[in-house]
Write a protein that holds these residues in place. Structure first.
Motif, mmCIF file in Angstrom:
data_model
loop_
_atom_site.group_PDB
_atom_site.id
_atom_site.type_symbol
_atom_site.label_atom_id
_atom_site.label_comp_id
_atom_site.label_asym_id
_atom_site.label_seq_id
_atom_site.Cartn_x
_atom_site.Cartn_y
_atom_site.Cartn_z
ATOM 1 N N HIS A 172 7.707 3.893 -3.507
ATOM 2 C CA HIS A 172 8.045 4.237 -2.121
ATOM 3 C C HIS A 172 9.531 4.604 -2.037
ATOM 4 C CE1 HIS A 172 4.341 2.000 -1.414
ATOM 5 N NE2 HIS A 172 4.301 2.488 -0.186
ATOM 6 N N PRO A 195 -1.260 6.743 6.749
ATOM 7 C CA PRO A 195 -1.479 6.150 5.425
ATOM 8 C C PRO A 195 -0.312 6.422 4.462
ATOM 9 C CG PRO A 195 -3.494 7.127 6.236
ATOM 10 C CD PRO A 195 -2.418 7.502 7.225
ATOM 11 N N GLY A 196 0.282 5.356 3.958
ATOM 12 C CA GLY A 196 1.386 5.466 3.004
ATOM 13 C C GLY A 196 2.709 5.879 3.603
ATOM 14 N N ARG A 217 5.382 6.621 0.709
ATOM 15 C CA ARG A 217 4.917 6.464 -0.658
ATOM 16 C C ARG A 217 5.018 7.809 -1.372
ATOM 17 N NH1 ARG A 217 1.577 3.339 -3.813
ATOM 18 N NH2 ARG A 217 -0.051 4.537 -4.844
ATOM 19 N N LYS A 343 1.948 -4.097 2.430
ATOM 20 C CA LYS A 343 0.684 -3.907 3.155
ATOM 21 C C LYS A 343 0.905 -4.026 4.650
ATOM 22 C CE LYS A 343 -2.728 -5.179 -0.261
ATOM 23 N NZ LYS A 343 -2.976 -6.359 -1.042
ATOM 24 N N ARG A 348 -1.753 1.702 2.888
ATOM 25 C CA ARG A 348 -1.985 2.982 2.196
ATOM 26 C C ARG A 348 -3.131 3.793 2.765
ATOM 27 N NH1 ARG A 348 -2.172 1.886 -4.159
ATOM 28 N NH2 ARG A 348 -0.477 0.399 -4.277
ATOM 29 N N THR A 349 -4.044 3.160 3.469
ATOM 30 C CA THR A 349 -5.251 3.864 3.920
ATOM 31 C C THR A 349 -5.442 3.634 5.422
ATOM 32 O OG1 THR A 349 -6.579 1.893 3.518
ATOM 33 C CG2 THR A 349 -6.391 3.469 1.697
#
Ligand SMILES: Cc1cc2nc3c(=O)[nH]c(=O)nc-3n(C[C@H](O)[C@H](O)[C@H](O)COP(=O)(O)OP(=O)(O)OC[C@H]3O[C@@H](n4cnc5c(N)ncnc54)[C@H](O)[C@@H]3O)c2cc1C
Length: 393
Positions: A172, A195-196, A217, A343, A348-349
């Motif tokens: 990241h 996400p990310g 990320r 998290k 990420r999602t």
């Protein structure tokens, strides 16, 4: 006794080390590349044993008075609706703007020699001391050298080896910069996720100014870590197509900030923090990354221990450096486990974002301390040290 000690870096770790060394009767010199203590950054946490350290330094009331007075985090959607909140009031931590903490630590530097606007360039060690060359000033001789010069430490490179041997990228990148206070809700840290990726706005009750921050990320990006224009370009590109929430306005004001701060989210891992007469403290030794929320805690406690062990060992650096490492490495290892925080901040999602928001809405998990403390171990009691000169800490 090894009295003359050079500290590279006038930030949280370096200034705290200098305070305690001076108090124990050593003669610390702090050299800092910038022309004054650097003011930038967001809020940082003074918590657990770090509160005890600043209390023993006599600056706890001033730190409490300057605290950022943040109430908590709110997660927002693209239309600025709050989808979940985490209240952090009552968590027992003191959140303070990094620049305010650095200014208070600098003012607590009685007996410290400061050299601003210069930087360590070379080190040559022998049995009796270290000859240090600087980018501007003449060579000087010291008994010991402490590298408190952050993630991209020059002292570490000179005494231990290249950065690539010790710095691990955690996939990241992040940036902090000033932003228009009108963009944020008072006393709340707002976070908008894709996400990310995360764009955030940090509002402190005690400051007119707000701070924008960005996390994303990415596979490794090649750039010069001192090239501010390149940093801005990278962040602009990462968020270029984002029109949700207040991202375009945040980006536009952030890139105007001359103190725009960008770096790879990285950690530092070394088997030992000392090499002969040279040792490291703070991010130079163990950077856990801003996502850990523990940079200030580790720097304050580590600096206190380093100076204390030198005092207790009457300047015998071999004994002191080894006890400092033994005493502090467990806390460092614990705080370097940043997976849960990543998290929380940058799932990420889409499912990860939904899960985080659902968890934040649960009464049991509402307090950030509860979320975080699940993953943290309690630090052992902070030792008290007495120096050869009879001063105690
Ligand atoms: C401008 C700035 C903003 C930051 N913002 C945040 C934030 O918002 N949130 C967060 O969690 N962490 C932030 N950090 C990092 C945070 O300060 C650290 O994680 C932690 O507090 C430990 O600090 P440190 O003293 O070890 O290192 P740092 O705070 O990184 O300080 C290192 C110091 O060394 C100086 N320096 C570098 N090279 C040399 C050299 N060769 N010779 C002399 N001096 C040198 C630098 O100018 C700097 O003042 C920031 C750091 C800086 C420098």
């Amino acid at each position: 006794m090894n009295e003359r000690i050079l500290i590279a870096g006038a930030s949280i770790a370096g200034l705290t080390t200098a305070h305690w060394l001076a108090r124990y009767g050593f003669r610390p010199t702090v050299v800092e590349r910038a022309r004054a203590p650097r003011p930038g950054g967001n809020g940082v946490d003074v918590r657990e044993n770090a509160v005890e350290v600043v209390d023993r330094m006599g600056i706890l009331p001033r730190i409490r008075a300057a605290a950022a007075d943040v109430q908590g985090m709110r997660f927002v959607d693209a239309r600025d609706n709050t989808v979940a909140r985490i209240d952090i009031t009552g968590a027992g931590e003191i959140e303070i703007m990094r620049g305010d903490l650095v200014a208070l630590l600098h003012r607590a530097g009685d007996g410290v020699e400061y050299v601003f606007g210069d930087a360590v360039r070379g080190l040559t060690q022998d049995d009796d001391g270290v000859t240090v060359s600087f980018e501007h000033g003449p060579d000087r001789r010291f008994d010991l050298v402490v590298g408190a010069d952050g993630l991209h430490s020059t002292v570490r490179r000179l005494a231990f080896g290249p950065e690539s041997d010790f710095v691990r990228h955690r996939d990241h990148y992040f940036a902090f910069a000033d932003a228009d206070a009108a963009l944020g809700e008072d006393r709340w840290v707002s976070m908008f996720n894709r996400p990310g990726r995360m764009a955030g706005l940090y509002r402190s009750g005690n400051h007119a100014q707000a701070k924008a921050y960005f996390v994303f990320r990415s596979t490794p990006i090649t750039y010069d870590h001192r090239d501010l224009d390149a940093h801005k370009r990278i962040v602009r590109e990462a968020f270029a197509r984002e029109t949700g929430w207040r991202v375009p306005q945040l980006l536009a004001t952030a890139v105007d900030d001359p103190d725009f701060y960008f770096d790879a989210l990285s950690q530092v891992h070394l088997d030992s923090w000392s090499a002969g007469r040279v040792t490291l403290v703070g991010d130079a030794a163990w950077c856990a990354s801003p996502v850990s929320g523990a940079g200030a805690e580790l720097a304050l406690v580590g600096a206190y221990r380093l100076a204390g062990e030198l005092a207790a060992a009457r300047g015998d650096h071999r004994t002191a450096f080894s006890r400092y490492h033994e005493g502090h490495r467990e806390l460092v290892g614990d705080r370097q486990r940043i997976g849960p925080n990543l998290k929380l901040m940058a799932p990420r999602t889409p499912a990860g974002i939904a899960l985080r928001n659902a968890a934040a809405r649960l009464p049991l998990l509402r307090a950030a301390s509860a979320l975080e403390r699940r993953y943290r171990t309690q630090a052992p009691a902070l030792p008290r040290y007495a120096s050869a000169h009879g001063h105690s800490g």
